[in-house]
Design a protein around this motif. Sequence first.
Motif, PDB file in Angstrom:
ATOM      1  N   LEU A   1     -11.053  25.814  29.123  1.00  0.00           N
ATOM      2  CA  LEU A   1     -10.692  25.523  30.492  1.00  0.00           C
ATOM      3  C   LEU A   1     -11.721  24.924  31.200  1.00  0.00           C
ATOM      4  O   LEU A   1     -11.668  24.059  32.084  1.00  0.00           O
ATOM      5  CB  LEU A   1     -10.329  26.948  31.364  1.00  0.00           C
ATOM      6  N   SER A   2     -12.828  24.681  30.664  1.00  0.00           N
ATOM      7  CA  SER A   2     -14.344  24.380  31.377  1.00  0.00           C
ATOM      8  C   SER A   2     -14.106  22.755  31.342  1.00  0.00           C
ATOM      9  O   SER A   2     -14.590  22.214  32.163  1.00  0.00           O
ATOM     10  CB  SER A   2     -15.612  24.694  30.705  1.00  0.00           C
ATOM     11  N   LYS A   3     -13.026  22.170  30.410  1.00  0.00           N
ATOM     12  CA  LYS A   3     -13.304  20.874  30.209  1.00  0.00           C
ATOM     13  C   LYS A   3     -12.187  20.282  31.445  1.00  0.00           C
ATOM     14  O   LYS A   3     -12.446  19.101  31.869  1.00  0.00           O
ATOM     15  CB  LYS A   3     -12.638  20.581  29.082  1.00  0.00           C
TER      16      LYS A   3
END
Length: 303
Positions: A290-292
């Motif tokens: 999700l950090s992308k």
Amino acid sequence: MHSINQKIPLSFPNNIELFIKREDLLHPIISGNKFRKLKYNIQEAKRLGHSTLLTFGGAFSNHILAVAGAGAEFGFSTIGVIRGEEIEFKIHENPTLIKAQELGMKFYFVSRSDYREKENTNFKEKLQTIFGNFYLIPEGGTNNLAIKGCEEILTKEDKEGFSHVVCSVGTGGTLSGLINSSNKNQYIIGFSSLKGSFLSDVIRNFVSNNNWEINDEYHFGGYGKVSNELIDFLNSFYTQTSIPLDPVYTGKMVFGVLDKIKEGYFPENSKILIIHTGGLQGIKGMNFVLSKNNKEILNYGEK
């Protein structure tokens, strides 16, 4: 450690009460339903004189990590047959496999097409040629011994005190155990994390009671899939209750239960027990993905 029934501090219509059984508190690594599923399998492996456990799973599998933890705790070597050859070169990006490796698990990476053959005799014989004798635990851990363990989730008080028991469903073992041990006056509802209605047929192989159903409306696109709506819900629920949920199983289930309460599905005065099956370790891996997109699931059980 042991599980507790925790009242969810939110208000609901029609005098409905909602509690959650914190099976995630049973063990720091062999968490939730994995603790239940492995209990009697570990005893059987010891009885048969095995020194190695072999099992199957995907890259972020709760089951893979739980088997690695069980091996480290109870003195077994462990082998994880992992779906996806390409993952072998990405272990450093995978907190689940890193931890399993730290706990002593050895990996055998196979293609997705080979992985689909894992139930076939030829594939199992190939594994025995490579690794020698081992005690085989199926993907997700579901077998008759696992169901026996899951039949111990509900206490006498749970069976007498709740009108509904709700659980997320992956391979069907936990729900089968709950159905088998439930009071005939209770209704058991499984919320599927997978697309498709095939799970009902699987569960019928293990149960004789008819006081259950599977809801497949809240899979959010399928196994391991998440949406912004689900992530926002997980974070909001944690902020309101301090109860962490995982995005693959328990988060989708609780979202579904709250939605069904709003719809008026549950009768007036229902007292509902949700089973928290653990899986919080998977949030760290999900947050890496999700950090992308600058998204994150709050508090993944490490604080």
